[in-house]
Write an enzyme that holds these catalytic residues in place. Sequence first.
Site, PDB file in Angstrom:
ATOM      1  CE  LYS A  68      -3.982  -2.168   2.193  1.00 37.38           C
ATOM      2  NZ  LYS A  68      -4.967  -2.129   3.263  1.00 37.38           N
ATOM      3  CG  ASP A 105      -8.087  -0.048   3.442  1.00 38.07           C
ATOM      4  OD1 ASP A 105      -8.789  -0.890   2.847  1.00 38.07           O
ATOM      5  OD2 ASP A 105      -6.847  -0.037   3.369  1.00 38.07           O
TER       6      ASP A 105
END
Length: 278
Positions: A68, A105
């Site tokens: 990420k 997220d």
Amino acid sequence: MTLVDHYAVFGYPIKHSKSPRIHQIFAEQTGQLLEYGAQEVPAEQFPTAVATFFIGGGKGLNCTIPLKELAWAYADKKTERAQLSKAVNTLALQPEGSILGDNTDGIGLVTDLMINHGVNLAGSKILTLGAGGASRGLIAPILEQSVHSIVIANRTIDKAINLASEFHHRGTVTGCGYDDLKNQQFDLIINATSTSLSGELPPLPEDLLAKNGLCYDLAYSNEPTIFVRWGLKNHAAKSLDGLGMLVEQAAEAFFIWRGVRPKTLPVIELLNSERNNL
Ligand code: ATR
């Protein structure tokens, strides 16, 4: 000839990812023609693998552990929430050829809590365990819900204090160590450490959870995680794992790519019933 748009999730490891299944269900449900694969990509191969994917006609990628931060660095442009979280889980090819990075997220967690579980976060005292990438992505989306405060507790105290200081201008956020939690109570405790994966728990004092408080583990597994079990033992009104967040972050990525919002509840119910029947 029918042209099918290609998407994928990159990660390492990636074998057990539920993302291809979730996106295939979204595609069928919304009548979108697309293919979504999974590719094991070690960190050192990430830039080459992403470039190859997009040169080959790929339209969008999800990136998961441990990629990420690399995806954040790769993106040509970033949304504000991605910029703040310093991590990107969604890359999207833009019409003019650049790559947009987003992080879905945090909004995935907030949607699961507020919409799927009817939790009103306004005025809540929130404790986040952990000060790594997973924790960082949640802070801004949670603060947007007019919460009372967020305490970030971490084994390495400096990391918690530094992370909190990045968000001071957006709300009441403080960082501390686990010992400092004694005699405090929280309405919602989120486990954003990597401990559930190894079956450990951070050292949490007794009476940490307020009456009718909630626990949420970002990790998920077929069995209740150790933190979900801690919540149940400590009389949480609900002690949830991250399956709902997984589906919600995927739906947000799907929306970014396709402009269509899939229904998430049937997918969460399906995945839940499958693991309950194991
Ligand atoms: P992620 O991107 O998933 O957040 P990370 O950046 O490696 O991964 O962060 C992992 C988090 O879990 C950190 O907050 C880490 O604490 P430290 O910063 O002190 O390392 C926390 N963590 C990992 N193992 C732990 C353990 N056994 N007890 C308490 N915290 C732990």
